[in-house]
Design a protein around this motif. Structure first.
Motif, PDB file in Angstrom:
ATOM      1  N   SER A   1      -6.246  12.821   7.054  1.00  0.00           N
ATOM      2  CA  SER A   1      -5.412  11.963   6.235  1.00  0.00           C
ATOM      3  C   SER A   1      -3.928  12.325   6.789  1.00  0.00           C
TER       4      SER A   1
ATOM      5  N   GLN B   1      -5.694   9.778  -7.068  1.00  0.00           N
ATOM      6  CA  GLN B   1      -5.186   8.297  -6.874  1.00  0.00           C
ATOM      7  C   GLN B   1      -5.498   8.322  -5.306  1.00  0.00           C
ATOM      8  N   GLN B   2      -5.442   7.143  -4.927  1.00  0.00           N
ATOM      9  CA  GLN B   2      -5.673   6.733  -3.609  1.00  0.00           C
ATOM     10  C   GLN B   2      -4.313   5.754  -3.317  1.00  0.00           C
ATOM     11  N   ARG B   3      -3.810   5.115  -4.237  1.00  0.00           N
ATOM     12  CA  ARG B   3      -2.679   4.414  -4.145  1.00  0.00           C
ATOM     13  C   ARG B   3      -1.686   4.632  -5.194  1.00  0.00           C
TER      14      ARG B   3
ATOM     15  N   ASP C   1      -7.119   8.446   8.272  1.00  0.00           N
ATOM     16  CA  ASP C   1      -8.128   8.666   7.204  1.00  0.00           C
ATOM     17  C   ASP C   1      -9.602   8.620   7.775  1.00  0.00           C
TER      18      ASP C   1
ATOM     19  N   THR D   1      -8.020  13.133  -4.197  1.00  0.00           N
ATOM     20  CA  THR D   1      -6.979  13.178  -4.913  1.00  0.00           C
ATOM     21  C   THR D   1      -7.284  12.533  -6.137  1.00  0.00           C
TER      22      THR D   1
ATOM     23  N   SER E   1       1.652   5.433  -0.827  1.00  0.00           N
ATOM     24  CA  SER E   1       0.848   6.474  -1.367  1.00  0.00           C
ATOM     25  C   SER E   1       1.877   7.656  -0.887  1.00  0.00           C
TER      26      SER E   1
ATOM     27  N   TYR F   1       0.860  -1.159  -0.106  1.00  0.00           N
ATOM     28  CA  TYR F   1      -0.090  -0.031  -0.009  1.00  0.00           C
ATOM     29  C   TYR F   1       0.744   1.168  -0.199  1.00  0.00           C
TER      30      TYR F   1
ATOM     31  N   PHE G   1      -2.746  11.516  -0.353  1.00  0.00           N
ATOM     32  CA  PHE G   1      -3.888  10.968  -1.081  1.00  0.00           C
ATOM     33  C   PHE G   1      -4.827  10.647  -0.326  1.00  0.00           C
ATOM     34  N   TYR G   2      -6.120  10.659  -0.728  1.00  0.00           N
ATOM     35  CA  TYR G   2      -7.362  10.242  -0.085  1.00  0.00           C
ATOM     36  C   TYR G   2      -8.446  10.291  -1.218  1.00  0.00           C
ATOM     37  N   LYS G   3      -8.967   9.061  -1.209  1.00  0.00           N
ATOM     38  CA  LYS G   3     -10.119   8.575  -2.350  1.00  0.00           C
ATOM     39  C   LYS G   3     -10.927   9.809  -2.330  1.00  0.00           C
ATOM     40  N   CYS G   4     -11.372  10.049  -3.433  1.00  0.00           N
ATOM     41  CA  CYS G   4     -12.606  11.264  -3.855  1.00  0.00           C
ATOM     42  C   CYS G   4     -12.026  12.757  -3.536  1.00  0.00           C
TER      43      CYS G   4
END
Length: 283
Positions: free
Chosen positions: A29, A137-139, A246, A135, A12, A10, A130-133
């Motif tokens: 985050s 990318q999440q990873r 997160d 940025t 990021s 994982y 990074f954080y979903k929704c």
């Protein structure tokens, strides 16, 4: 530029987080272990909040497309430049076409790679984390290319060595404060909190660490209220959940404890299956 030849488990980009946007429902985050991320940046002479690459349990393989300097902190997994070992917590110059690889994990859960000037990923809401929704990318994924600064590599550097205390990885004590609903806990459960070991569940992640042990919970849910990274919640099913970087910004489970910042950093270096005890701090 740095190319991801092979991702870890994982990977990021993280800095110290997206502060000041929680009222809009945006999580903080940021690096799970602030201590290790700041240490890597300090050794390079970066600002504390320069973006670093965070990896979990298994490290990536990277190729540098330009000269720079790096520092690796946190999880120990025998870093190598072109198969030549380099140490954690040290200033290392890398050259164009050098390949950074890692061996098997020895200890710790999360590692940090800092580069001179920090990784130059997209900044959104004053953070590169990074954080979903939030940025794109999440990873990170294999084939990604990360931008670097064009800062010149300093000719002279101090040769002093900074070591992370072993307690950062080995301590079985997690220091906490009483939180808002603590006094609503039954006395037996208050005693259980500080007289028993707890085990990190395999279902733990950057949002929350779940603990395997269960409580008999007679507490009522609360009105949805603010929560923070490090808040310990007790679910109706009697499970303890420790909110991580997160985590959501509000929650409806009783908030019984709050981790100290250093305890949070140390907890983030523990792996599923490891145990610890809570230790109560007083203000």
């Amino acid at each position: 530029m740095v190319e991801i030849l092979k991702t870890g488990l994982y990977d990021s980009i993280q800095d110290l987080g997206r502060l000041g946007y929680q009222e809009f429902g945006v999580p903080i985050s940021g690096a799970m272990d602030h201590y290790s991320a700041k240490l890597a940046n300090a050794i390079l002479g970066n600002q504390d909040d320069a973006a670093v690459l965070e990896f979990t349990l298994m490290a990536p393989r990277l190729k540098f497309q330009s000269d720079t300097a790096i520092c690796i902190t946190g999880m120990e997994s025998q870093a190598k430049i072109n198969e030549k070992p380099i140490g954690n917590n040290s200033y290392t110059v890398v050259r164009k076409n050098d390949v950074l690889s890692f061996g098997a994990r020895k200890f710790g859960c999360r590692g940090y790679l800092a580069v001179l000037g920090g990784f130059q990923s997209e900044r959104i809401m004053e953070s590169r984390s990074f954080y979903k929704c939030i940025t794109n990318q999440q990873r990170l994924k294999t084939g990604d290319v990360l931008k670097l600064t064009d800062l010149p590599i300093p000719i002279k550097r101090s040769h002093s060595i900074l070591k992370t205390p072993k307690t950062h990885f080995e301590s079985g004590v997690i220091e906490v404060f009483k939180s808002i609903e603590y006094e609503l806990l039954e006395a037996d459960n208050q005693n259980r909190l500080f007289n028993n070991e707890f085990t990190i569940s395999k279902d733990s992640n950057r949002m929350a660490y779940q603990l395997d042990e269960r409580f008999e919970n007679a507490m009522d849910p609360i009105i949805t209220s603010p929560v923070l990274p490090g808040t310990v919640q007790l679910t109706p099913a009697g499970q303890l959940m420790i909110l991580m970087r997160d985590c959501q910004t509000t929650g409806g489970y009783p908030r019984i404890l709050q981790l100290s910042e250093m305890a949070f950093n140390r907890l983030s270096q523990k792996t599923p299956g490891q145990t610890f005890r809570f230790h109560l701090l007083t203000l």
